[in-house]
Write an enzyme that holds these catalytic residues in place. Structure first.
Site, PDB file in Angstrom:
ATOM      1  N   TYR A  19       0.827  -1.216   0.000  1.00 44.18           N
ATOM      2  CA  TYR A  19       0.000   0.000   0.000  1.00 44.18           C
ATOM      3  C   TYR A  19       0.859   1.263   0.000  1.00 44.18           C
ATOM      4  CZ  TYR A  19      -4.151  -2.761   0.055  1.00 44.18           C
ATOM      5  OH  TYR A  19      -5.137  -3.634  -0.333  1.00 44.18           O
ATOM      6  N   ARG A  59       1.471   1.786  -3.525  1.00 47.21           N
ATOM      7  CA  ARG A  59       0.255   2.310  -4.175  1.00 47.21           C
ATOM      8  C   ARG A  59       0.103   3.801  -3.856  1.00 47.21           C
ATOM      9  NH1 ARG A  59       1.147  -1.676  -5.542  1.00 47.21           N
ATOM     10  NH2 ARG A  59       1.763  -0.308  -7.215  1.00 47.21           N
ATOM     11  N   GLN A  97     -15.572   1.916  -6.449  1.00 47.52           N
ATOM     12  CA  GLN A  97     -14.854   0.796  -5.831  1.00 47.52           C
ATOM     13  C   GLN A  97     -13.372   1.132  -5.718  1.00 47.52           C
ATOM     14  OE1 GLN A  97     -16.203  -3.163  -7.680  1.00 47.52           O
ATOM     15  NE2 GLN A  97     -16.879  -1.621  -9.137  1.00 47.52           N
ATOM     16  N   VAL A 129      -9.892   3.139  -4.766  1.00 50.25           N
ATOM     17  CA  VAL A 129      -9.371   3.709  -3.524  1.00 50.25           C
ATOM     18  C   VAL A 129      -8.408   4.857  -3.826  1.00 50.25           C
ATOM     19  CG1 VAL A 129      -9.660   1.499  -2.333  1.00 50.25           C
ATOM     20  CG2 VAL A 129      -7.458   2.023  -3.421  1.00 50.25           C
ATOM     21  N   ASP A 130      -8.281   5.218  -5.127  1.00 51.48           N
ATOM     22  CA  ASP A 130      -7.175   6.092  -5.532  1.00 51.48           C
ATOM     23  C   ASP A 130      -7.400   7.585  -5.349  1.00 51.48           C
ATOM     24  OD1 ASP A 130      -8.861   6.803  -7.736  1.00 51.48           O
ATOM     25  OD2 ASP A 130      -8.102   5.127  -8.899  1.00 51.48           O
ATOM     26  N   HIS A 184     -15.100   0.837  -1.045  1.00 48.75           N
ATOM     27  CA  HIS A 184     -13.971  -0.045  -0.718  1.00 48.75           C
ATOM     28  C   HIS A 184     -12.841   0.672   0.016  1.00 48.75           C
ATOM     29  CE1 HIS A 184     -15.248  -3.166  -3.999  1.00 48.75           C
ATOM     30  NE2 HIS A 184     -15.982  -3.212  -2.919  1.00 48.75           N
ATOM     31  N   CYS A 239      -6.797   2.113  12.959  1.00 49.24           N
ATOM     32  CA  CYS A 239      -6.275   1.056  13.824  1.00 49.24           C
ATOM     33  C   CYS A 239      -6.845  -0.286  13.366  1.00 49.24           C
ATOM     34  CB  CYS A 239      -6.667   1.330  15.277  1.00 49.24           C
ATOM     35  SG  CYS A 239      -5.976   0.097  16.407  1.00 49.24           S
ATOM     36  N   GLY A 263     -16.014   0.657 -16.153  1.00 47.35           N
ATOM     37  CA  GLY A 263     -14.733  -0.015 -15.917  1.00 47.35           C
ATOM     38  C   GLY A 263     -14.694  -0.944 -14.725  1.00 47.35           C
ATOM     39  N   SER A 269     -15.153  -5.174 -13.807  1.00 50.09           N
ATOM     40  CA  SER A 269     -15.276  -6.472 -14.478  1.00 50.09           C
ATOM     41  C   SER A 269     -16.525  -7.253 -14.068  1.00 50.09           C
ATOM     42  CB  SER A 269     -14.021  -7.303 -14.194  1.00 50.09           C
ATOM     43  OG  SER A 269     -13.841  -7.412 -12.801  1.00 50.09           O
TER      44      SER A 269
HETATM   45  P1  NAD Z   1     -11.220  -5.036 -12.249  1.00 52.44           P
HETATM   46  O1  NAD Z   1      -9.747  -4.855 -12.208  1.00 52.44           O
HETATM   47  O2  NAD Z   1     -11.783  -6.322 -11.842  1.00 52.44           O
HETATM   48  O3  NAD Z   1     -11.742  -4.768 -13.728  1.00 52.44           O
HETATM   49  C1  NAD Z   1     -11.395  -3.617 -14.453  1.00 52.44           C
HETATM   50  C2  NAD Z   1     -12.270  -3.527 -15.677  1.00 52.44           C
HETATM   51  O4  NAD Z   1     -11.953  -2.311 -16.328  1.00 52.44           O
HETATM   52  C3  NAD Z   1     -12.059  -4.659 -16.664  1.00 52.44           C
HETATM   53  O5  NAD Z   1     -13.309  -5.189 -17.022  1.00 52.44           O
HETATM   54  C4  NAD Z   1     -11.407  -3.980 -17.871  1.00 52.44           C
HETATM   55  O6  NAD Z   1     -11.888  -4.462 -19.113  1.00 52.44           O
HETATM   56  C5  NAD Z   1     -11.876  -2.547 -17.714  1.00 52.44           C
HETATM   57  N1  NAD Z   1     -10.951  -1.566 -18.282  1.00 52.44           N
HETATM   58  C6  NAD Z   1      -9.600  -1.631 -18.389  1.00 52.44           C
HETATM   59  N2  NAD Z   1      -9.117  -0.514 -18.943  1.00 52.44           N
HETATM   60  C7  NAD Z   1     -10.195   0.285 -19.180  1.00 52.44           C
HETATM   61  C8  NAD Z   1     -10.353   1.577 -19.737  1.00 52.44           C
HETATM   62  N3  NAD Z   1      -9.320   2.320 -20.190  1.00 52.44           N
HETATM   63  N4  NAD Z   1     -11.613   2.096 -19.828  1.00 52.44           N
HETATM   64  C9  NAD Z   1     -12.668   1.385 -19.390  1.00 52.44           C
HETATM   65  N5  NAD Z   1     -12.583   0.145 -18.868  1.00 52.44           N
HETATM   66  C10 NAD Z   1     -11.349  -0.393 -18.758  1.00 52.44           C
HETATM   67  O7  NAD Z   1     -11.841  -3.843 -11.446  1.00 52.44           O
HETATM   68  P2  NAD Z   1     -13.075  -3.790 -10.446  1.00 52.44           P
HETATM   69  O8  NAD Z   1     -14.267  -4.434 -11.055  1.00 52.44           O
HETATM   70  O9  NAD Z   1     -13.135  -2.375 -10.030  1.00 52.44           O
HETATM   71  O10 NAD Z   1     -12.639  -4.700  -9.219  1.00 52.44           O
HETATM   72  C11 NAD Z   1     -11.339  -4.606  -8.704  1.00 52.44           C
HETATM   73  C12 NAD Z   1     -11.248  -4.327  -7.218  1.00 52.44           C
HETATM   74  O11 NAD Z   1      -9.899  -3.925  -6.969  1.00 52.44           O
HETATM   75  C13 NAD Z   1     -12.096  -3.190  -6.761  1.00 52.44           C
HETATM   76  O12 NAD Z   1     -12.773  -3.645  -5.663  1.00 52.44           O
HETATM   77  C14 NAD Z   1     -11.146  -2.063  -6.367  1.00 52.44           C
HETATM   78  O13 NAD Z   1     -11.385  -1.684  -5.031  1.00 52.44           O
HETATM   79  C15 NAD Z   1      -9.775  -2.653  -6.409  1.00 52.44           C
HETATM   80  N6  NAD Z   1      -8.818  -1.886  -7.253  1.00 52.44           N
HETATM   81  C16 NAD Z   1      -8.802  -0.514  -7.199  1.00 52.44           C
HETATM   82  C17 NAD Z   1      -7.942   0.211  -8.011  1.00 52.44           C
HETATM   83  C18 NAD Z   1      -7.960   1.733  -7.937  1.00 52.44           C
HETATM   84  O14 NAD Z   1      -8.267   2.291  -6.888  1.00 52.44           O
HETATM   85  N7  NAD Z   1      -7.655   2.415  -9.055  1.00 52.44           N
HETATM   86  C19 NAD Z   1      -7.103  -0.465  -8.914  1.00 52.44           C
HETATM   87  C20 NAD Z   1      -7.126  -1.873  -8.933  1.00 52.44           C
HETATM   88  C21 NAD Z   1      -8.006  -2.558  -8.111  1.00 52.44           C
END
Ligand code: NAD
Length: 238
Positions: A57, A60, A92, A94-95, A110, A118, A176, A178
């Site tokens: 983290y 990240r 979802q 966290v960024d 999330h 804590c 975006g 999955s």
């Molecule tokens: P995921 O990683 O499961 O799926 C990402 C989806 O985004 C995929 O279906 C992919 O096809 C699509 N994608 C990729 N590039 C894209 C683009 N340029 N434009 C549009 N779509 C695009 O993500 P999720 O369903 O959010 O689940 C992942 C979990 O992991 C979440 O719970 C999240 O909290 C966490 N996570 C967060 C971050 C972040 O904060 N940026 C990054 C990675 C994972």
């Protein structure tokens, strides 16, 4: 059509931040920045090796401090400026990129990368950009602190409010995601149910490829969020 009466629910996932340079993990065969997801994003992983989890983290956080929002985040901030409280933005991610783009009402189901709490006591989470620890951070109570992140196996935040707002939205937009991480992936099912009950509601998915729950959506618009979402929203303006 999204007019000035329409209630809109937007759910964003990792894909909306991909064009900002933050990796999604589905695209990396279950690895997240080369880590097994369970090792760095589960209570069991933290119990087994908190140093590895904090290192992950911390990386990240360091990365998040160098990235910027893209046109998809900005289009949602503009939508909030137009709709005010009639937009419910649930992420979802966290960024923090929605806030960086100007969104002010964001529900972080999330958790948030730049917050710490804590791992044991109920002292509230606090803002924390630290990403270079000499030793593992501890709470005043003596227990280890942990990232304010909802890990696999934990219950997302604000679920009650989220369900209430899906139930009153006329338009549901998912960007975006999955469609495999629940309960977020199940939210669109509420719209399907309401449509079957005769309510004039609709749902759209915007993303690079069809998500696992694609059949639940009325419309699937394929493409990069930064290119497709601003155009789709502009076409809806009433
Ligand atoms: P995921 O990683 O499961 O799926 C990402 C989806 O985004 C995929 O279906 C992919 O096809 C699509 N994608 C990729 N590039 C894209 C683009 N340029 N434009 C549009 N779509 C695009 O993500 P999720 O369903 O959010 O689940 C992942 C979990 O992991 C979440 O719970 C999240 O909290 C966490 N996570 C967060 C971050 C972040 O904060 N940026 C990054 C990675 C994972």
């Amino acid at each position: 059509m999204i007019d000035d009466q329409t209630e809109v629910f937007v759910l964003t996932g990792a894909g909306i931040s991909a064009e900002s340079g933050i990796a999604t993990f589905r695209d990396a065969n279950g690895l997240w920045e080369n880590h097994r997801v369970e090792a760095v994003a589960s209570p069991e992983g933290f119990a087994a090796d908190p140093a590895v989890v904090w290192r992950f983290y911390a990386q990240r956080r360091a990365q998040a401090l160098t990235v910027a929002p893209n046109p998809a985040h900005r289009a949602l901030a503009e939508l909030e400026a137009r709709l005010g409280d009639r937009l419910f933005l649930c992420t979802q991610n966290v960024d923090g990129l929605h806030e960086a783009a100007g969104s002010t009402r964001v529900t972080h189901m999330h958790g948030e990368l730049m917050k710490t709490r804590c791992s044991v006591c109920d002292r509230p989470p606090f803002d924390d950009t630290r990403h270079d620890f000499a030793e593992l951070p501890r709470c005043a109570c003596g227990a280890l602190q942990r990232p304010h992140i909802v890990w696999f196996g934990e219950v997302p935040f604000e679920l009650h409010t989220i369900k209430r707002r899906v139930q009153r939205a006329a338009v549901f937009v998912c960007v975006g995601s999955s469609g495999v991480v629940y309960p977020a992936a199940g939210l669109v099912g509420e719209m399907t149910y309401r449509r079957q009950m005769g309510e004039p509601v609709r749902s759209v998915y915007v993303g690079l490829e069809r998500p696992a729950n694609a059949d639940e959506f009325d419309e699937v618009v394929l493409g990069k969020a930064g290119e497709v979402l601003p155009a789709w929203l502009a076409a809806q303006a009433g």
